[in-house]
Design an enzyme around this catalytic site. Sequence first.
Site, mmCIF file in Angstrom:
data_model
loop_
_atom_site.group_PDB
_atom_site.id
_atom_site.type_symbol
_atom_site.label_atom_id
_atom_site.label_comp_id
_atom_site.label_asym_id
_atom_site.label_seq_id
_atom_site.Cartn_x
_atom_site.Cartn_y
_atom_site.Cartn_z
ATOM 1 N N TYR A 160 -3.105 -6.984 -19.462
ATOM 2 C CA TYR A 160 -4.408 -7.262 -18.864
ATOM 3 C C TYR A 160 -4.767 -6.235 -17.792
ATOM 4 O O TYR A 160 -5.868 -5.663 -17.809
ATOM 5 C CB TYR A 160 -4.404 -8.664 -18.274
ATOM 6 C CG TYR A 160 -5.764 -9.167 -17.850
ATOM 7 C CD1 TYR A 160 -6.683 -9.616 -18.798
ATOM 8 C CD2 TYR A 160 -6.130 -9.212 -16.512
ATOM 9 C CE1 TYR A 160 -7.929 -10.099 -18.421
ATOM 10 C CE2 TYR A 160 -7.368 -9.691 -16.119
ATOM 11 C CZ TYR A 160 -8.264 -10.134 -17.075
ATOM 12 O OH TYR A 160 -9.494 -10.593 -16.694
ATOM 13 N N SER A 213 -12.186 -6.741 -13.880
ATOM 14 C CA SER A 213 -11.441 -7.703 -13.067
ATOM 15 C C SER A 213 -10.883 -7.006 -11.841
ATOM 16 O O SER A 213 -10.614 -5.796 -11.874
ATOM 17 C CB SER A 213 -10.277 -8.290 -13.890
ATOM 18 O OG SER A 213 -9.398 -9.035 -13.078
#
Length: 275
Positions: A178, A165
């Site tokens: 995350y 990401s």
Amino acid sequence: MVNLDKNFVQNMYSVEGKVALVTGGTGALGSCLAKAYGYAGAKVMLTGRKLNAKAQEVLDEFKAEGIECSFCAADPQDEEQVKNLVAETVKTYGRIDILAICHGFNKPQNILDQSVAEWQYIMDADCKSVYVVCKYVAEQMVAQVGDQAGKIASGKGGKIVVVTSQRSKRGMAGYTGYCTSKGGADLMVASMACDLSAKYGININSILPTVFRSDLTEWMFDPDSEVYKNFMKREPIGRLAEPNDFVGMGIFLSSDASNFLTGGNYDCSGGYLNC
């Protein structure tokens, strides 16, 4: 004389005849990339945690379009299940040439509200699982190389593509799990390249998407929402992503066209990381 092979140029993006294992195979991005491999002539093993109705629907859709594919349920954090996944893929198709890791998990919370157990779950789902799947697929790829180890050409041992990401490079409120897990996965990709590429001809790279459309993110695509407007302040390409926006990079990093690339974390954020 120009030293360039015509056959290489004409076929460098081909994955035809390859065997691709795709984790997160029922997700928005995983299913799209898996279908792209199938359209390009690869044999595809899809995997997710369960062979549920959604998985069967994806499998039936692929087969209806003539894609040679199968599904094997496995939790990517579980070593024994991953070992079985690798064994089933080899039993079905004889080998593994491409691994695309497309699974992931997030539960945003402020560090003051998030328990250590919740944080650890995100780390295991997004970082440990990458290590586990890459380890056992790499073992299979090395076994395929056999006594050629150290002599095999770059990329000929296999290709591994890990979807992380753009949050691996930038912090965000509520994303201590995350961002950390994706950042760890990116650094792990660089380290695994040092282990696998020169000796075994296995190239491993990651791609860093921005927000893309899925069942979980559909609400973010409302052009009148403040979330969408805020994204557009720093999204030079002028829109959020669709899963098919990453197919080109996925195929590229799985093909001979990327034989000199390994250990890289490639920005697929529509320019977000640059602004």
